[in-house]
Design an enzyme around this catalytic site. Structure first.
Site, short mmCIF file in Angstrom:
data_model
loop_
_atom_site.label_atom_id
_atom_site.label_comp_id
_atom_site.label_asym_id
_atom_site.label_seq_id
_atom_site.Cartn_x
_atom_site.Cartn_y
_atom_site.Cartn_z
CB CYS A 74 -0.98 -0.05 1.17
SG CYS A 74 -2.31 1.16 1.03
CD GLU A 90 -0.54 -5.49 5.87
OE1 GLU A 90 -0.54 -6.01 4.74
OE2 GLU A 90 -0.82 -4.29 6.05
CG HIS A 97 -3.32 -3.43 3.53
ND1 HIS A 97 -2.26 -2.84 4.17
CD2 HIS A 97 -4.01 -2.42 2.97
CE1 HIS A 97 -2.31 -1.52 4.02
NE2 HIS A 97 -3.37 -1.24 3.29
#
Lengths: 79, 267
Positions: B108, B227, B225
């Site tokens: 990002c 994660e 994202h």
């Protein structure tokens, strides 16, 4: 000296903010306005009194930080 | 300083099996980073590897095997996203690490920093719909010969969240053509079936680009994202594949230095 740096999106780059502003103006009845391109404006107050030095310094920081050449172009005025 | 700066993770209660040597991830923290702890959590608690926060003013990656530039709003995203982070001292070291072939992942805002730093080509514009989009999207894995997609199947569709206002990838047509020719487009926005559709593109990115890599393939940036999608309790664990990939890639010895074989030869 004062340098004014005008940063705008390059002609090849679609400007969604400009388009939205144009749409808003049209809805306000300003049909005479065809297209809007928006951008950023910087005023740099410089220690130098030499116009060419001022222009060169403004161009240097525009290239380095103020504008991203992939998407933006800039124009400088010095006075 | 960020709350966890300097803390070293040991991957406590993770589901990963014990390993003889853990990989060390450097999570770079800029002022305004806000996904650094998510990345740290995914790497340590879920993946079972080591991680260390690296402050942006540091000049040493402390022997990291992998570098993550996390999401957030580095330097407030003032001026342009990523524009100022590019000048942070740690970026000189990240550039050297990348030049040596070390795997670098920009997520990002981290992707935006990589673009501004010139480690990846192109730039980000405001989303074409002018909205900050925060939702799960589908991305298709286009290339598996990068350190961050090694564990994926080509054409695999991952469900991963996005959260950005400036993810509208732009490059001139000749650059896009070069990215296609060099197979540098790593992820594209698609629908759930893996088809590229205008309605599945959340931001207007050229060629539906959600992520790409450099020519050497060791630097990868993506807007979604991963994660935030490493545990099924969060709605998707598809993102874990990205992190598992780099652990697998490092084990092959193809990354982390200039002496390893090209990844293509060890697939």
């Amino acid at each position: 000296m004062r340098a004014r740096v005008f940063v705008t999106l390059k002609a090849s780059v679609f400007d969604p903010q400009g388009k939205t502003i144009a749409d808003a103006l049209h809805s306000l009845g300003y049909e005479a306005i065809d297209e809007v391109r928006q951008g950023k404006y910087f005023e740099l107050d410089l220690k130098t009194t030499e116009a060419e030095q001022a222009r060169a310094l403004a161009a240097e920081v525009a290239d380095k930080l103020l504008a991203n050449p992939v998407i933006e172009s800039y124009r400088i005025e010095v006075d | 300083m960020p709350s966890g700066a300097g803390r070293e993770g040991t991957g406590g209660g993770g589901g990963a099996p014990p390993q003889s040597k853990k990989m060390k991830f450097a999570v770079v923290v800029f002022p305004g980073s806000n996904c650094d702890e998510d990345a740290y959590h995914a790497v340590t608690d879920v993946l079972g590897q080591h991680a260390e926060y690296i402050w942006h003013k540091d000049t040493d990656l402390k022997g990291a095997d992998v570098v993550i530039l996390p999401g957030g709003f580095a330097h407030g995203d003032y001026l342009r996203t990523g524009a100022m982070a590019r000048f942070s001292p740690i970026m000189r070291e990240v550039e050297r690490f990348a030049a040596r072939g070390g795997p670098v992942l920009g997520i990002c805002n981290g992707f935006q920093v990589l673009l501004e730093a010139g480690l990846l080509p192109g730039a980000m514009l405001r989303n074409d719909n002018l909205k900050f989009r925060c939702e799960h999207v589908y991305i298709r894995v286009e290339q598996t010969d990068t350190p961050f997609t090694l564990a994926c199947r080509r054409g695999q569709v991952l469900r991963i969240p996005i959260a950005h206002g400036e993810g509208n990838y732009f490059a001139e047509p000749d650059v896009i053509a070069r990215l296609e020719a060099n197979r540098q487009i790593v992820f594209r926005y698609t629908d759930a079936a893996g088809d590229v559709r205008e309605t599945a593109n959340p931001n207007g990115s050229k060629a539906a680009i959600a992520g790409l890599c450099n020519e050497a393939r060791n630097v990868v940036g993506l807007m979604p994202h991963p994660e935030r999608a490493c545990e099924s309790v969060l709605g998707s664990a598809d993102g874990l594949l990205i992190f598992e990939s780099v652990v697998a890639a490092l084990k092959t010895g193809a990354f982390g230095g200039s002496t390893g074989p090209a990844l293509q030869t060890v697939r």
